[in-house]
Design a protein around this motif. Sequence first.
Motif: not given
Lengths: 248, 263, 266
Positions: A84-113
Amino acid sequence: MERELIDVDMSMKFDNLSVLEDIKFKVHENEFLVIVGPTGCGKTTLARLLGGLSKPSSGHVTIAGEDVNPKIHNVSFVFQEPSCIPWLTIWDDISMGLEIKGNNPQTAETKARIKEVIKLVGLDGFEEYFPKQISGGMKQRVAIARAYATKPDFLLMDEPFGHLDAQTRYLMQIEIMRIWEREKKTVAYITNNIEEAVYLATRIIVLSKLPARIKAEHSINLPRPRDLTGPDFLRIRAEITEQCEVVG
Amino acid sequence: MTNNYAEKMKTMGLNFFTLAMVLVLWTLIAYWQKSPFFATPYDIVLGFVQMVTVGDVEGYRLWSHMLHSLVRVSAGFAAACLVGIPGGLLLGLYPKIYDRTRILVEPIRFISPIAWIPMAIVLLVGFSRYIFVIWVASFFPIFVSTLWSVRQVNAVYVNVARVAGASRLFIIRKIIFPSILPSVIGGMRISLGISWMCIVAAEMIGGQMVGIGRLILKSAMVTRMDLVVVGMISIGFVGYATNELIIFIEKRIFRWRAAVSIE
Amino acid sequence: MANDKNAGSGKLGTFGYNALALSIFILLWTIVSWISESLFLPTPWTVLKSFLDLCTYGDVEGISLGMHIFKSTLRIFAGFVAACILGIPLGILMGLYPRVYDSTKSVIEPIRFIPPVAWIPLVIVLLVGFSRYAFIIWLGAFFPIFIGTLLSVRSVNPTHIDVPRSFGAKRLYIIRKIVIPSTLPDIFTGMRVGMGIGWDCIMAAEMIGGENEGLGVMILKYAELIRIEDIMVGMIVIGAIGFFINEIFIFVERRVFKWKEAIVIS
């Protein structure tokens, strides 16, 4: 049998130290492959090679016919160390992979996932927590959720529960099976715990001591959920234990 | 292993190369400038030879300057250790005393030791001025690191000894003292660095004609830039040597420790 | 937990004891200075009066205390900002490419061991006015910031780097998301240490440097006049500013680095 996804045929050396010799196997789609071997036999090296984090000194590791590369292929990795990345919240940590794979973490679709995987690993309500505020078992759930979030074609787990106590470890095994049955994935799971291997695997590859070679292969066709004290379970476990302990 | 050795040789070679490049560039710029304010590396070597054989404008030789600075720093530093370590130990063991008198100690901690120099000039004379300034400069890092490390001694170790029926003195000697030593020495290294900075300032501002700080300042007054640089290099060298000495002692004492902090 | 109530009253007690200690100290100081009637031991009230005089009428040359403070802080600020602008990016760069630092050690390390104060005479000869001070502060603050950043970049947890790498993240993403946040606390510590050394340096530079304004030169002026009470005012102001700046750093650290396990303060 489902089609072959990953093809491994390689050796690995560090300077003059040979770590992996003639490692040759295939991973089939939607298979839960467990690789088991004694401590210090180069399991983590193998995991890193499978995940494309390092390159073999000879031979190849391919996914759908191409050299494995996380920049191209959708692979995920669950690390042995607390990741776990100490300076990221659980939510941000989990969204990291999605973000790297090119999903905007702000979209409803990404949030739903993200919500979906958080629910899948049972971390609802902890989205805004920092890693220092949660237990070791929960941290590993975060790592699993992060890996699952990208819907990987190939999921690698390198002794993901090695740091947990026996009780938590047992619960996490049940959990991982539940998750795998919900969202079937091609999994390579690496461990030194034979009971864990027999409990989880559809197929087991047994590695020898250093330099590691493939010593044996077992298909496990026991019905799930598996009974840890059933006669078949104990027989297979004893057989693999013996293979692990025999010198050579 | 062979790989490692080759790597080391390569790094060393690159280091020599960088150093040579800097020296060549420096010489070229100095020649091109032809300014009395810009000494070449060659001038500095000559200046060094002069300092060793003849001495500065007043005839004080380099070793004499170095010795004076070293004696002043050692005396002040030793005094700081003598007061700071037992003081820190005592107040660490009786945290209430410290907690209840903090207000007297803490504000002083934030006064830059160099700001004590004018006070020392008024109240003290000669050698004692320098000792006092160095003492003030090195006291706090040693005192504070001792105090905090005593407070943080692992309670488990103390309890192990206590359960075995150890006396208070035994616990201090065998448990507390060994476990605080690493941070005490850490505090000493910080103190030493500050001391070398303060002695230079004190020597420049205080009245005596000998000491590396004074050598640098008086050479600058007569624009002997070569001697200024000789002085700067000397103080850097002495600072480095004393720091290495503490690291050496640290490594000797703490062979039991997993890793020694290297900075 | 059972002692919660006790701890509360203990805290109040600690505060009370501190007030008591301070009163006793001031009382003793007053008595001793009254009895001794020494020029070298002014009473607390003389010091207070000097403080008010310095604020309203200024020093012997009519320069007010506020002006001295302003000059010193301005110099510190300029040098410190320059040290951050150079030290942080250079530390990150050399941390990411260890070979660069390892190959230039022969030049960097010797400079690191020369105390910044030893540069003052050289700077007096080569530079003029404001730039003298800014340069010395820059030199004093640069190394703690630079070395702190560099060592921190080198010690980033490799697993934390592997996490984005295992998803195929680009180098820049890893630097932005992992390397920089992980080094930030150490950069901050380096800045705090650098600021402390900056204060030491400005004192020395002002005493030696030749201008009439600045807290360092102010207390030296009064040393020549043997006016202890004014020196004390200067020292107290220096201590108070140092304390205040340190508190700001600690406050920001606590705010920004909520995620940290524990913050070591010294």
